[in-house]
Write a protein that holds these residues in place. Structure first.
Motif, short mmCIF file in Angstrom:
data_model
loop_
_atom_site.label_atom_id
_atom_site.label_comp_id
_atom_site.label_asym_id
_atom_site.label_seq_id
_atom_site.Cartn_x
_atom_site.Cartn_y
_atom_site.Cartn_z
N PRO A 158 0.89 -1.27 0.02
CA PRO A 158 0.26 0.24 -0.03
C PRO A 158 1.21 1.13 -0.12
N ILE A 159 0.21 2.11 -0.60
CA ILE A 159 0.99 3.75 -0.62
C ILE A 159 0.32 4.75 0.05
N THR A 160 1.52 4.65 1.06
CA THR A 160 0.41 5.84 2.14
C THR A 160 0.80 7.54 2.25
N HIS A 161 1.77 7.90 1.11
CA HIS A 161 1.79 8.96 0.82
C HIS A 161 1.68 9.09 -0.36
N SER A 162 0.08 9.79 -0.87
CA SER A 162 0.02 10.06 -2.37
C SER A 162 0.35 11.14 -2.73
N VAL A 163 0.83 12.02 -3.92
CA VAL A 163 0.37 13.14 -4.18
C VAL A 163 -0.49 13.75 -5.30
N ALA A 164 -0.45 14.67 -5.81
CA ALA A 164 -1.61 15.23 -6.94
C ALA A 164 -0.48 16.21 -7.52
N THR A 165 -0.83 16.24 -8.68
CA THR A 165 -0.42 17.44 -9.38
C THR A 165 -1.70 18.32 -9.91
N SER A 166 -1.29 19.80 -9.55
CA SER A 166 -2.64 20.55 -9.94
C SER A 166 -2.92 20.46 -11.33
N ALA A 167 -1.66 19.81 -11.89
CA ALA A 167 -2.40 20.34 -13.92
C ALA A 167 -3.16 19.07 -14.43
N ALA A 168 -2.90 18.01 -12.86
CA ALA A 168 -4.13 16.07 -13.20
C ALA A 168 -5.00 16.82 -14.00
N LEU A 169 -5.40 15.81 -14.84
CA LEU A 169 -7.02 16.23 -15.73
C LEU A 169 -7.83 14.62 -14.58
N ALA A 170 -8.99 15.31 -14.46
CA ALA A 170 -10.39 13.82 -13.46
C ALA A 170 -10.10 13.31 -14.67
#
Length: 500
Positions: A158-170
């Motif tokens: 399991p990935i305990t810390h996932s990060v997003a980017t503001s440029a990502a598309l839904a």
């Protein structure tokens, strides 16, 4: 430090070393970049993108189950990495090695240069049994590949810390289409790991018993073949798990099952062998392996090209195979070989445009297999066998009852068996009696004459230049290869993780 996992042709979470390693070293950002420039290339197509899009949807759910989310961004990778770095600070990049076309090779070279300039560590991991650098001794390479296959990693934690980017598309914003294909593909295989696993299970437990002996047949290849090629090309399944599943099935198999599974295992070996060829000689995409055969006559007649592309050559099995390919995005190996042979030998079309068209039609387009195979079927490689197919003989052998031709060339559906495979011999007085037959075009050339002329032209060049194919060599002799016949291998840059 942020760990960016760059997904390319590895759209799965299982047996995914970049993801597994990244998850142990910091917060993870799972990235896929929709590279518009790539999707406008002549060897790519929307039918391929549709398979990829479905695979991304499946991957998104896989990552959610691990506690992460797939970040899909439109643009180019370097711009995207700059934006991620500006938002999150220093990063490390993880991905699988890719033996793609020359565009992806140039893209990866630019990414490696950016990483060096920005002091970003880019770690790459083996996707197939392929080694970076010059071509290896076959026996040594085969031994190394076997050792690599046996290194099965543990499932991703399991990935305990996932990060997003503001440029990502839904997900709802992911592109529905990336380009306009000239033909629809309603019979295309669905993408995604779930579909791939179902195919793997049905093949190793049910469908695969008649694999051996069925691959060339027009009526059985799709049913008894693995149909895993697209899933291996885009990595929804890993090669190692397919090999492992095959070995498990072999352990309890007997008789025909055992023979078929052994034949399939050998195909998996050839899969890596051909990708290794392109890895070692990247200019196979554009330059004949036997460079002097560039002297062969070629015909750039647009009508010839278009009639071949759209299945109106006048040779029923050739046209049926091409139309089947239009519909399904797949056709069996023998039909692929025949399509290439007729185009490059009989019609003398330039092999590069033939390769590009077929690549775009194939949902399972794998550059490392595609370009060496096109060269082989065009007689441009060092393969000992020169394959020039007679489309009438192929029809008689592979579609003796005419069911495949009648299904995919409906103009000939009512044509009697005696003329079905050679409708140009149908007497003019009878053509109007069979609905549609009068509308079916005659062949553009006499295939027997054209094939004889092609063989003579190849033989003349090889004799003049001293070219001896392997099967023709006297015992103990070596092959006289012309200067430049072996394109330079990708050089190894030891300062950047032995990347190129």
């Amino acid at each position: 430090m942020l760990q960016v996992v760059w997904f390319k042709r590895d759209l799965r979470s299982s047996d995914h070393a970049p993801l597994q390693v990244a998850a142990k070293h910091g917060p993870v950002l799972c990235l896929y970049v929709v590279e518009r420039d790539y999707w406008q290339l002549p060897d790519t197509s929307d039918r391929q993108w549709q398979f990829v899009r479905e695979s991304l949807q499946d991957l998104h759910h896989q990552l959610q189950a691990l506690g992460a989310a797939l970040q899909v961004v439109e643009g180019d990778l370097i711009t995207t990495l700059n934006a991620i770095r500006a938002q999150h600070g220093p990063l490390a990049l993880h991905s699988h090695e890719e033996t793609g076309n020359l565009w992806s090779f140039a893209r990866d070279t630019a990414v490696a240069r950016w990483c060096r300039q920005q002091q970003v560590v880019w770690r790459q991991y083996k996707q197939f049994g392929v080694q970076r650098g010059s071509e290896r001794n076959r026996d040594q390479w085969s031994q190394w590949r076997q050792q690599w296959l046996e290194q099965l990693p543990a499932p991703c934690a399991p990935i305990t810390h996932s990060v997003a980017t503001s440029a990502a598309l839904a997900p709802a914003q992911w592109p529905q289409s990336v380009k306009t294909d000239p033909l629809p593909c309603p019979g295309r295989q669905p993408g995604g790991r779930t579909a791939g696993l179902a195919l793997l299970q049905s093949f190793t437990q049910q469908r695969g018993e008649q694999y051996r002996g069925s691959l060339s047949r027009t009526d059985s290849a799709a049913r008894h073949g693995s149909r895993l090629s697209a899933h291996l090309a885009y990595g929804t399944l890993s090669l190692r798990e397919v090999c492992a599943a095959t070995q498990r099935a072999q352990a309890s198999a007997t008789g025909r099952w055992r023979q078929s599974l052994a034949a399939f295992a050998s195909r998996l070996w050839w899969h890596c062998h051909f990708i290794q060829k392109l890895e070692s000689q990247p200019t196979i995409e554009t330059t004949p392996q036997i460079t002097v055969l560039q002297q062969l006559p070629s015909c750039s007649d647009l009508e010839r090209l278009q009639r071949w592309q759209f299945g109106t050559t006048g040779w029923p099995l050739v046209d049926a195979a091409m139309r089947y390919l239009h519909h399904h995005g797949w056709v069996n190996f023998r039909m692929r070989a025949m399509l290439v042979s007729v185009a490059t030998h009989t019609l003398q079309l330039p092999w590069q445009c033939v390769a590009e068209w077929l690549a775009g039609q194939f949902v399972d387009y794998e550059p490392g297999i595609h370009y060496p195979q096109v060269q082989m079927q065009s007689g441009l490689s060092w393969n000992p066998v020169l394959r020039i197919y007679n489309p009438t003989t192929q029809a008689q052998q592979l579609d003796p009852d005419g069911r495949f031709i009648r299904r995919w060339v409906p103009e000939l559906a009512n044509t009697p068996d005696a003329w079905l495979q050679q409708p140009w011999q149908l007497p003019t007085t009878l053509r109007q009696r069979f609905a549609g037959a009068a509308d079916y075009p005659p062949p553009m050339v006499d295939h027997q004459l054209a094939n004889r002329q092609r063989k003579a032209a190849i033989a003349a060049i090889e004799q003049r230049e001293g070219i001896i194919r392997p099967s023709q060599r006297p015992a103990g002799s070596t092959n006289r290869r012309q200067r430049g016949s072996n394109p330079p291998a990708r050089a190894v840059n030891k300062q950047q993780l032995s990347l190129f």
